[in-house]
Design a protein around this motif. Structure first.
Motif, PDB file in Angstrom:
ATOM      1  N   ASN A  55       0.859  -1.181   0.000  1.00  0.00           N
ATOM      2  CA  ASN A  55       0.000   0.000   0.000  1.00  0.00           C
ATOM      3  C   ASN A  55       0.896   1.232   0.000  1.00  0.00           C
ATOM      4  N   ASN A  73       1.321   5.429  -0.349  1.00  0.00           N
ATOM      5  CA  ASN A  73       0.709   6.757  -0.274  1.00  0.00           C
ATOM      6  C   ASN A  73       1.791   7.802  -0.515  1.00  0.00           C
ATOM      7  N   GLN A  90       2.308  12.045  -0.856  1.00  0.00           N
ATOM      8  CA  GLN A  90       1.760  13.395  -0.739  1.00  0.00           C
ATOM      9  C   GLN A  90       2.837  14.396  -1.118  1.00  0.00           C
ATOM     10  N   GLN A  92      -2.024  -1.185  -3.814  1.00  0.00           N
ATOM     11  CA  GLN A  92      -2.864  -0.001  -3.940  1.00  0.00           C
ATOM     12  C   GLN A  92      -1.988   1.235  -3.889  1.00  0.00           C
ATOM     13  N   LYS A 108      -2.069   5.638  -3.808  1.00  0.00           N
ATOM     14  CA  LYS A 108      -2.809   6.888  -3.634  1.00  0.00           C
ATOM     15  C   LYS A 108      -1.832   8.046  -3.709  1.00  0.00           C
ATOM     16  N   VAL A 109      -2.203   9.092  -4.484  1.00  0.00           N
ATOM     17  CA  VAL A 109      -1.351  10.248  -4.691  1.00  0.00           C
ATOM     18  C   VAL A 109      -2.138  11.512  -4.380  1.00  0.00           C
ATOM     19  N   GLU A 110      -1.503  12.445  -3.624  1.00  0.00           N
ATOM     20  CA  GLU A 110      -2.077  13.760  -3.364  1.00  0.00           C
ATOM     21  C   GLU A 110      -1.023  14.816  -3.668  1.00  0.00           C
ATOM     22  N   LEU A 118      -3.646   6.117 -13.898  1.00  0.00           N
ATOM     23  CA  LEU A 118      -4.149   7.003 -12.848  1.00  0.00           C
ATOM     24  C   LEU A 118      -4.455   8.389 -13.414  1.00  0.00           C
ATOM     25  N   VAL A 143      -5.914  14.716  -6.468  1.00  0.00           N
ATOM     26  CA  VAL A 143      -5.924  13.372  -5.877  1.00  0.00           C
ATOM     27  C   VAL A 143      -6.099  12.311  -6.966  1.00  0.00           C
ATOM     28  N   ALA A 144      -5.357  11.207  -6.807  1.00  0.00           N
ATOM     29  CA  ALA A 144      -5.528  10.026  -7.672  1.00  0.00           C
ATOM     30  C   ALA A 144      -5.383   8.785  -6.811  1.00  0.00           C
ATOM     31  N   GLU A 145      -6.223   7.783  -7.039  1.00  0.00           N
ATOM     32  CA  GLU A 145      -6.202   6.567  -6.231  1.00  0.00           C
ATOM     33  C   GLU A 145      -6.668   5.393  -7.074  1.00  0.00           C
ATOM     34  N   LYS A 189      -6.338   0.678  -7.448  1.00  0.00           N
ATOM     35  CA  LYS A 189      -5.713  -0.612  -7.199  1.00  0.00           C
ATOM     36  C   LYS A 189      -4.907  -0.989  -8.435  1.00  0.00           C
TER      37      LYS A 189
END
Length: 691
Positions: A25, A27, A29, A158, A160-162, A178, A188-190, A192
């Motif tokens: 997972n 993440n 930012q 998974q 997730k990008v901010e 994405l 934001v992009a998210e 799987k």
């Protein structure tokens, strides 16, 4: 995941099956021109016994670890910042108990180490690691790059990008197509990931940046800022030196495992070759060093000859940069070029400061950039990190060294750090007033003033941690600032050369080592804080009781000193009569008994001070004829010391058997030693290198 090029991975013990990455997972930012990356990884042990693994995790140059968590009873528990030496002692103590805490520590530069134990047989452990790094900026473009090769074949992945406070609309490319969508103050992009078809890395681009970017951030009632501004274009060939010293690090870490220097150090050779096209009349003086500096110095008028020589020298041994005498060794040169990874493995401290500009160059992924940046900036030079900077940009930075942009004035700010890379200058600092002001000057042009507005600050932590990481990198260069570095690591939750992140399991462990549990263990933390509060209250109460007791003792002592112990003549006569009586009785009982008795003098108003104070008068002699009546030693003591027995004292002590250790003699009959012994003296070093 067992191959080093598929990092991160867990290195399993020899002979065991490779540990597998089952879940991932990620993440990311991005705030301004900095990013915080967090990867949560679940590793599976296919073996039939518990194993210990070492987690190898690559970090970008200049990155700082700001988070670490390990699963305990199915829950991810965050690490707590602890001084590095203390954390290491706790780790070793707990290992001896059969309990293994989680630990992340900085080894040197961008090398970090963590242990994962136990990874249960045919079971799994989950680890989360977070770090802050800056984006790679080149002229008017910035980019963030994250390799995703380790996600291929993972059961679940998974991403997730901010992107927060972006000065331009960001672009993203990655496996999974994405798409960034704007939401409030961020993009934001998210998604799987389909790990079966991963064929590209994650790339976030900030294209067509403004020439000047100012980002302000608030954390813990403090305001931090980052300024990124485009450097003015200057004439590349404006500096034409005639004499340059080249200090070349030929230690084993620069070209490990007997690899080909032409391949490993390719970018450094390309830079030298490119410089020769600008510096047409330059002469290079070569100094090669490892744990020691080679006595023989070589001069080269041809860069081709210099490069050919550097490719064939042996790369072996440790690195001792501290031995370099930069102050007096190179008086005749116009500048010094130091090619090294900065990993000072044999020395301690800093080399002498140079009176000439030092240009530090590195192309190794494992390096100590803080050390190399310090050597460059302290002398008015420049640091060229060829991992993040192209040869062309490094060439421009060196060729225009005498006209580089510098801070001209600072107002309303403190602890300001600058770095130059790929055509831009980056400034990190702390705002101390409502507005701050930074002015830059270059090439004799008027200073360019930049204003920082404290009111524009947003709530985040990337810039503050990047600032704290930069300050810790500077403080780490001297042992004198260890306490300051530990305080910064605790405040911003950073792993530094002086601090580590430690995960413990039980309240008893946290209590024993006086470490407050993390916020992720809310109930345990609450109990710990309550117990600490009660402990403080008890300490205050005990201190009050102790002070009262000390006061009583003091008053008692004062009373004793104020007592009049003068003896009257009648008292002396009475004591003589007592002495005669006692002496007569003793002579009648045993004439041969040692004179162990005397008469004790005690006034009617004498008193004892108790167990806590010695009675100053109990054994004192106050006048002529006063004798103590107490026995000097008891009959049992006399017997023990041999008064009533002719047997030696040692004979009565228990006899203990003596242990012995037999050490096998060293056998020097080794094939490699035989070859070294048989080698000619002139070929001894080459024979050693072959070995």
């Amino acid at each position: 995941i067992s191959e080093p090029n598929q990092l991160p991975y867990i290195k399993a013990p020899t002979g065991e099956k490779a540990v597998e990455l089952k879940e991932l997972n990620i993440n990311v930012q991005v705030t301004g021109l900095f990013a915080e990356t967090s990867q949560t990884m679940t590793f599976y042990n296919p073996n039939h016994r518990d194993i210990e693994g070492e987690l190898n995790f690559p970090l970008p140059d200049g990155a700082a670890v700001c988070g670490y968590a390990l699963d305990v009873d199915g829950q991810l528990v965050d690490g707590v910042i602890v001084p590095k030496e203390e954390a290491r002692k706790i780790l070793e103590t707990e290992i001896r108990k059969g309990v293994d805490p989680g630990l992340v520590e900085q080894v040197q530069g961008n090398i970090y180490r963590t242990r994962v134990y136990p990874i249960p047989a045919q079971g799994s452990r989950t680890v989360r690691l977070s770090y802050v790094s800056d984006l790679v900026v080149q002229d008017n473009d910035a980019s963030y790059h994250l390799p995703l090769g380790h996600a291929k074949g993972v059961g679940q992945a998974q991403l997730k990008v901010e992107v927060v406070q972006s000065p331009v609309q960001p672009e993203i490319s990655s496996t999974g197509n994405l798409t960034l969508k704007q939401w409030e103050d961020r993009w934001v992009a998210e998604a799987k990931l389909d790990t079966a078809i991963i064929n590209e890395d994650l790339l976030i681009r900030l294209p067509k940046l403004p020439d000047q970017i100012v980002t302000v951030e608030e954390k813990n009632d403090n305001v931090f800022f980052n300024i990124s501004t485009l450097l003015p274009k200057t004439e590349a060939a404006s500096w034409q030196p005639k004499y340059i010293a080249v200090i070349w690090d030929a230690s084993g870490s620069r070209c490990p495992g007997g690899q080909d220097p032409a391949r490993v150090l390719k970018k450094e050779f390309e830079l030298l070759e490119a410089l020769s096209r600008y510096w047409t009349q330059v002469k290079f003086e070569l100094h090669v060093f490892r744990n020691e500096t080679e006595i023989e110095l070589r001069s080269f008028s041809s860069v081709i000859d210099l490069i050919a020589h550097l490719k064939q020298i042996p790369y072996d041994g440790a690195t001792n940069i501290n031995e370099l005498d930069l102050e007096t060794f190179y008086n005749d040169v116009e500048a010094i070029m130091l090619f090294s990874d900065g990993q000072d493995s044999a020395g301690k401290g800093l080399p002498s400061e140079s009176l000439k500009p030092v240009i530090t160059v590195n192309s190794n992924a494992n390096c100590n950039s803080a050390f190399l940046e310090h050597l460059a900036s302290a002398s008015g030079g420049v640091y060229c990190n060829l991992i993040r900077t192209s040869v062309d940009h490094a060439l421009e930075a060196i060729a225009t060294l005498q006209n580089r942009v510098q801070l001209n004035q600072i107002s309303g700010c403190e602890d300001v750090f600058t770095s130059v890379s790929n055509g831009r200058i980056s400034i990190l600092g702390k705002v101390t007033s409502a507005t701050g002001e930074i002015s830059l000057a270059a090439n004799g042009a008027p200073a360019d003033s930049i204003e920082i507005d404290r009111a524009q600050a947003s709530k985040s932590s990337n810039i503050s941690r990047a600032w704290a990481g930069q300050k810790c990198r500077v403080l780490s260069l001297s042992d004198e600032h260890l306490e300051d570095m530990i305080a910064l690591g605790r405040e911003f939750c950073l792993v530094t050369p002086g601090t580590s992140l430690l995960v413990l399991e039980t309240l008893e462990q946290y209590w024993q080592y006086n470490i407050t549990p993390p916020a992720s263990l809310a109930e345990m933390r609450k109990v710990f804080i309550q117990l600490k509060k009660e402990e403080v209250e008890h300490q205050v109460e005990d201190r009050g009781n102790h002070l009262n007791q000390v006061l009583i003792w003091w008053q008692t002592r004062k009373k004793w000193y104020q007592t009049d112990f003068k003896r009257s003549w009648q008292r002396k006569m009475a004591l003589k009569k007592v002495e005669e009586t006692v002496t007569t009785g003793r002579n009648e009982r045993c004439e041969d008994e040692p004179a162990c008795y005397s008469v004790r003098s005690r006034e009617p108003d004498d008193f004892s001070f108790g167990d806590n104070l010695q009675s100053p008068s109990s054994q004192a002699s106050y006048g002529e004829g006063e004798i103590d009546c107490a026995p000097m030693c008891s009959e049992s003591e006399l017997e023990y010391f041999g008064s009533s027995s002719s047997e030696p004292v040692d004979a009565k002590l228990p006899v203990q058997s003596k242990a012995a250790i037999t050490v096998q003699p060293w056998n020097p009959d080794m094939p490699y030693l035989e070859q070294l012994q048989q080698a000619e003296e002139s070929k001894l070093y080459s024979t050693y290198l072959q070995q």
